[in-house]
Scaffold this motif. Sequence first.
Motif, PDB file in Angstrom:
ATOM      1  N   GLY A  51      85.234 -46.754 -72.121  1.00 27.67           N
ATOM      2  CA  GLY A  51      86.194 -47.554 -73.007  1.00 27.67           C
ATOM      3  C   GLY A  51      86.191 -47.031 -74.348  1.00 27.67           C
ATOM      4  O   GLY A  51      87.005 -47.567 -75.033  1.00 27.67           O
ATOM      5  N   ASP A  52      85.184 -46.197 -74.569  1.00 33.74           N
ATOM      6  CA  ASP A  52      85.201 -45.718 -76.096  1.00 33.74           C
ATOM      7  C   ASP A  52      86.022 -44.783 -76.101  1.00 33.74           C
ATOM      8  O   ASP A  52      85.549 -43.334 -75.832  1.00 33.74           O
ATOM      9  N   GLU A  53      87.321 -44.777 -76.444  1.00 38.65           N
ATOM     10  CA  GLU A  53      88.472 -43.546 -76.290  1.00 38.65           C
ATOM     11  C   GLU A  53      87.756 -42.417 -77.211  1.00 38.65           C
ATOM     12  O   GLU A  53      87.728 -41.200 -76.485  1.00 38.65           O
ATOM     13  N   GLY A  54      87.242 -42.534 -78.265  1.00 39.46           N
ATOM     14  CA  GLY A  54      86.730 -41.249 -78.920  1.00 39.46           C
ATOM     15  C   GLY A  54      85.815 -40.600 -78.270  1.00 39.46           C
ATOM     16  O   GLY A  54      85.785 -39.314 -78.299  1.00 39.46           O
ATOM     17  N   ALA A  55      84.939 -41.510 -77.904  1.00 35.14           N
ATOM     18  CA  ALA A  55      83.604 -40.625 -77.225  1.00 35.14           C
ATOM     19  C   ALA A  55      83.940 -40.057 -75.778  1.00 35.14           C
ATOM     20  O   ALA A  55      83.420 -38.929 -75.697  1.00 35.14           O
ATOM     21  N   ASP A  56      84.851 -40.738 -75.169  1.00 40.58           N
ATOM     22  CA  ASP A  56      85.401 -39.994 -73.856  1.00 40.58           C
ATOM     23  C   ASP A  56      85.974 -38.982 -73.979  1.00 40.58           C
ATOM     24  O   ASP A  56      85.985 -37.881 -73.081  1.00 40.58           O
ATOM     25  N   LEU A  57      87.056 -38.869 -74.981  1.00 41.95           N
ATOM     26  CA  LEU A  57      87.801 -37.790 -75.077  1.00 41.95           C
ATOM     27  C   LEU A  57      86.723 -36.612 -75.573  1.00 41.95           C
ATOM     28  O   LEU A  57      87.121 -35.356 -75.453  1.00 41.95           O
ATOM     29  N   ALA A  58      86.109 -36.998 -76.534  1.00 49.01           N
ATOM     30  CA  ALA A  58      84.975 -35.804 -77.082  1.00 49.01           C
ATOM     31  C   ALA A  58      84.364 -35.220 -75.628  1.00 49.01           C
ATOM     32  O   ALA A  58      84.059 -34.156 -75.788  1.00 49.01           O
TER      33      ALA A  58
END
Length: 189
Positions: free
Chosen positions: A154-161
């Motif tokens: 749900g932490d979009e930045g971390a997931d996309l990284a």
Amino acid sequence: MPRWLATLVLRLIGWTSVYTPPPGPKAVVIVYPHTSNWDFPLGLLFRYRHGVFMHWAGKDSLFRWPLRSLFLRLGGIPINRRERTGMIAQLVAAFERNDSFQICITPEGTRSRTDCWKSGFYRLAIAANVPVGLGMIDYGKKRLGVERWITLTGDEGADLALLRDYYADKAGLYPDKVGEIRFKPSERS
């Protein structure tokens, strides 16, 4: 198609496939990069080689005569990308109705170059609380499959990284058509 035939065809055309089964009976699988019409027959060979059935999302214009019934039998789900139709809610309901349901989505949403990914797969996996399979068709190494599963935080930045890191060495047939792994600001979850 029999498993042995799919295995033989992949071997004859020089491809290898990998498959790590999902941690449960429900999942979203993303396939990246998606730059060629050849991705579909390669995906079918993978499917028959490993004996897995996954639904797949495709633009609704593909589901016209004479291919409509074939694509539906192969697990296709038509997606209207021109307007909002509540597709995420419909797919979440499909996850809830079925004991086993897997759907394969290309996050670029097209074979053409895009500046970013569509966020539907992300919103779906979070809403349905299902793992995401990292699928690839890597023309650089002539390798395809699903070799890793993640649970989105749900932490979009971390997931996309994490996704950028995994897909950094995967090559589409047409590298100039590979889209950047990010969402449009207006599509944020």
